[in-house]
Design an enzyme around this catalytic site. Structure first.
Site, PDB file in Angstrom:
ATOM      1  N   LYS A  39       4.548 -24.439 -22.670  1.00  0.00           N
ATOM      2  CA  LYS A  39       5.874 -24.242 -22.605  1.00  0.00           C
ATOM      3  C   LYS A  39       6.041 -23.262 -21.461  1.00  0.00           C
ATOM      4  CE  LYS A  39       6.884 -20.958 -26.184  1.00  0.00           C
ATOM      5  NZ  LYS A  39       7.195 -20.795 -27.586  1.00  0.00           N
ATOM      6  N   ARG A 137      15.658 -20.925 -37.151  1.00  0.00           N
ATOM      7  CA  ARG A 137      15.916 -21.518 -35.865  1.00  0.00           C
ATOM      8  C   ARG A 137      15.961 -23.023 -36.176  1.00  0.00           C
ATOM      9  NH1 ARG A 137      11.921 -19.645 -31.073  1.00  0.00           N
ATOM     10  NH2 ARG A 137      10.541 -21.270 -31.867  1.00  0.00           N
ATOM     11  N   HIS A 171       7.086 -22.171 -38.116  1.00  0.00           N
ATOM     12  CA  HIS A 171       6.928 -21.326 -37.302  1.00  0.00           C
ATOM     13  C   HIS A 171       7.064 -20.036 -37.958  1.00  0.00           C
ATOM     14  CE1 HIS A 171       6.199 -19.782 -33.354  1.00  0.00           C
ATOM     15  NE2 HIS A 171       7.610 -19.383 -33.073  1.00  0.00           N
ATOM     16  N   ARG A 231      -1.769 -23.066 -33.088  1.00  0.00           N
ATOM     17  CA  ARG A 231      -0.994 -23.503 -32.149  1.00  0.00           C
ATOM     18  C   ARG A 231      -0.523 -21.871 -31.333  1.00  0.00           C
ATOM     19  NH1 ARG A 231       3.505 -24.991 -35.505  1.00  0.00           N
ATOM     20  NH2 ARG A 231       4.576 -23.148 -34.957  1.00  0.00           N
ATOM     21  N   TYR A 272      17.512   2.961  -2.992  1.00  0.00           N
ATOM     22  CA  TYR A 272      19.016   2.797  -3.535  1.00  0.00           C
ATOM     23  C   TYR A 272      19.283   4.176  -4.712  1.00  0.00           C
ATOM     24  CZ  TYR A 272      19.612  -1.897  -1.923  1.00  0.00           C
ATOM     25  OH  TYR A 272      19.523  -3.088  -0.902  1.00  0.00           O
ATOM     26  N   CYS A 319      14.030  -2.476  -5.507  1.00  0.00           N
ATOM     27  CA  CYS A 319      14.778  -3.361  -4.719  1.00  0.00           C
ATOM     28  C   CYS A 319      14.501  -5.041  -5.078  1.00  0.00           C
ATOM     29  CB  CYS A 319      14.732  -3.348  -3.090  1.00  0.00           C
ATOM     30  SG  CYS A 319      14.873  -1.096  -2.778  1.00  0.00           S
ATOM     31  N   MET A 320      15.537  -5.715  -4.418  1.00  0.00           N
ATOM     32  CA  MET A 320      15.107  -7.126  -4.723  1.00  0.00           C
ATOM     33  C   MET A 320      13.816  -7.663  -4.274  1.00  0.00           C
ATOM     34  SD  MET A 320      17.639 -10.414  -3.528  1.00  0.00           S
ATOM     35  CE  MET A 320      19.046  -9.562  -4.500  1.00  0.00           C
ATOM     36  N   ASP A 321      13.611  -7.162  -3.109  1.00  0.00           N
ATOM     37  CA  ASP A 321      12.175  -7.687  -2.461  1.00  0.00           C
ATOM     38  C   ASP A 321      11.105  -6.621  -2.087  1.00  0.00           C
ATOM     39  OD1 ASP A 321      13.654  -9.983  -1.838  1.00  0.00           O
ATOM     40  OD2 ASP A 321      14.544  -8.854  -0.274  1.00  0.00           O
TER      41      ASP A 321
HETATM   42  C1  LIG Z   1       5.983 -20.478 -28.614  1.00  0.00           C
HETATM   43  C2  LIG Z   1       5.549 -21.025 -29.652  1.00  0.00           C
HETATM   44  C3  LIG Z   1       4.257 -20.984 -30.102  1.00  0.00           C
HETATM   45  C4  LIG Z   1       3.307 -19.986 -29.542  1.00  0.00           C
HETATM   46  O1  LIG Z   1       3.613 -18.872 -29.647  1.00  0.00           O
HETATM   47  P1  LIG Z   1       2.649 -17.461 -29.556  1.00  0.00           P
HETATM   48  O2  LIG Z   1       3.447 -16.326 -30.053  1.00  0.00           O
HETATM   49  O3  LIG Z   1       2.820 -17.330 -27.742  1.00  0.00           O
HETATM   50  O4  LIG Z   1       1.493 -17.839 -30.086  1.00  0.00           O
HETATM   51  C5  LIG Z   1       3.886 -21.502 -31.251  1.00  0.00           C
HETATM   52  N1  LIG Z   1       4.879 -22.167 -31.731  1.00  0.00           N
HETATM   53  C6  LIG Z   1       5.980 -22.566 -31.513  1.00  0.00           C
HETATM   54  C7  LIG Z   1       7.073 -23.428 -32.089  1.00  0.00           C
HETATM   55  C8  LIG Z   1       6.811 -21.997 -30.343  1.00  0.00           C
HETATM   56  O5  LIG Z   1       7.874 -22.170 -30.099  1.00  0.00           O
END
Ligand SMILES: *Cc1c(COP(=O)(O)O)cnc(C)c1O
Length: 390
Positions: A39, A137, A171, A231, A272, A319-321
């Site tokens: 993701k 969540r 999760h 995962r 700055y 700075c920004m850049d």
């Molecule tokens: C982002 C995410 C993961 C991976 O998390 P890590 O801490 O990077 O291993 C696994 N499962 C779900 C549902 C997530 O949102």
């Protein structure tokens, strides 16, 4: 797209990614499947390149947060199963089915919507049921008095027409802390998850081919949670406190070059706000990297970059850049010399801690202005700049 700039860039070490994947594979053992979390553009590393590599290496699944991210992978030729962890609007169900994308089902309302849409089309949508065991969540709540109700909801979703329940997942919220509360909380979450699975299997005869919950913290700390599939995200990219002990390597290095060098007398304010004032005759290098590249402004006066002569302090506001570094003690560093902002020499974990954040945020922040160079065998395999019309 190809970058013509040689300014600031991110090197993505595909060999390190391969090493991490193989190391994690060996850790989880045979019989456990591997889902790579890609993701947020693979945490800033490039989801297409990372996805392709994982597909080639034999990963079993990929996960993204939205349908747009999933479609990007499909349109770039990735055929691995893809799980969307977040919500998808119901008018996109047809697209999910056509593109063989698996959708998380997180509550009754979504289950009904998805079922209705899939039935209307006359096809099945592959889903994984999400259980909220304590992350608070997304997912079916199954805690305490809500247990029976939660399980009923899950079983109902599995039996709805048009939905094919391939998996169930949860999760962890505290799997990456070693303190006793975190350990107790994680064990409680896991135990609730397995109770939900047992109840759906034993009482209702509902079997899931893929039961999964192990994120990075759990892959490092709780082998008992591996079940059918793990995962991990962060571990795959080689960051966080568990990466090094597990023998994993950082995949991304951000590098920049010195664009100008000037000598200032003692007492000169830099950048700055004049937050840094030279305390001696100072040889200052200007670097073409700023917060618009993802170099967080809160690191002003706090971080150092790595040169061939060792570490140099960043001085004055970022700075920004651009930003400035003190090169007084590094006479060999010249205009055009390369510096590492973070990567193999300069730890991203330490940088994140200094910024009061986590490595996840640092790599996600590396902006689209920073071209990615994909490296393998010491050679640039591919270069990509994510700007429009170049
Ligand atoms: C982002 C995410 C993961 C991976 O998390 P890590 O801490 O990077 O291993 C696994 N499962 C779900 C549902 C997530 O949102």
């Amino acid at each position: 797209m190809k970058s013509t700039l040689r300014r600031t860039w991110a090197e993505i070490d595909l060999d390190a990614l391969e090493h991490n994947y193989r190391t994690l594979r060996a850790r989880i053992g045979v019989g456990v499947k591997f889902l790579g979390v890609v993701k947020a553009d693979a945490y800033g590393h490039g989801s297409v390149q990372v996805g392709r590599k994982l597909e080639k290496l034999g990963a079993d699944y990929l996960a993204v947060s939205s349908i747009d991210e999933a479609v990007e992978l499909r349109e770039n030729g990735i055929v691995l199963p893809i799980l969307i962890l977040g919500h998808t609007p119901k008018d996109q169900v047809k697209k999910l089915i056509e593109m063989h994308i698996t959708q998380a089902v997180t509550c009754k309302a979504k289950a009904l919507e998805y079922s209705k849409e899939a039935s209307r089309i006359g096809k099945n949508l592959r889903v994984h049921i999400k259980v909220d065991t304590g992350m608070s969540r997304l997912g079916y709540l199954c805690d305490g008095e809500g247990f029976e109700n939660g399980v009923d909801g899950i079983v109902e979703a599995c039996r709805l027409p048009g939905l094919e329940a391939e998996g169930i997942f949860t999760h962890f919220a505290l799997s990456d802390t070693d303190d006793p509360h975190g350990v107790e909380y994680t064990k409680k979450q896991f135990s609730l998850f397995t109770s939900v699975i047992r109840e759906t299997e034993e009482k209702w005869g509902q079997k899931f081919a893929l039961r999964h919950c192990a994120n990075t913290g759990a892959v490092a700390n709780y082998p008992e949670t591996f079940l059918d599939m793990v995962r991990p995200g962060l571990l795959l990219y080689g960051y966080g406190e568990y990466a090094e002990p597990l023998g994993l390597k950082p995949v991304m290095s951000v590098r920049t070059t010195v664009s100008t060098i000037k000598i200032y007398p003692e007492g000169t304010p830099i950048s700055y706000g004049g937050t840094y004032v030279t305390d001696k005759t100072t040889r200052v290098g200007v670097l073409p990297i700023g917060y618009a590249d993802g170099y967080l402004r809160c690191l002003s006066n706090k971080w150092h970059m790595m040169t061939e002569d060792g570490a140099v302090r960043q001085v004055g506001r970022i700075c920004m850049d651009m930003c400035m570094v003190d090169l007084t003690d590094c006479p060999n560093v010249e205009v055009g010399s390369e510096l590492e902002v973070f990567g193999t020499e300069n730890s991203i974990n330490e940088m994140a801690e200094t910024a009061g954040t986590i490595p996840y945020e640092i790599t996600c922040a590396v902006s689209k202005r920073v071209p990615r160079k994909y490296m393998a065998g010491g050679e640039v395999q591919e270069e990509e700049l994510l700007l429009r019309g170049l």
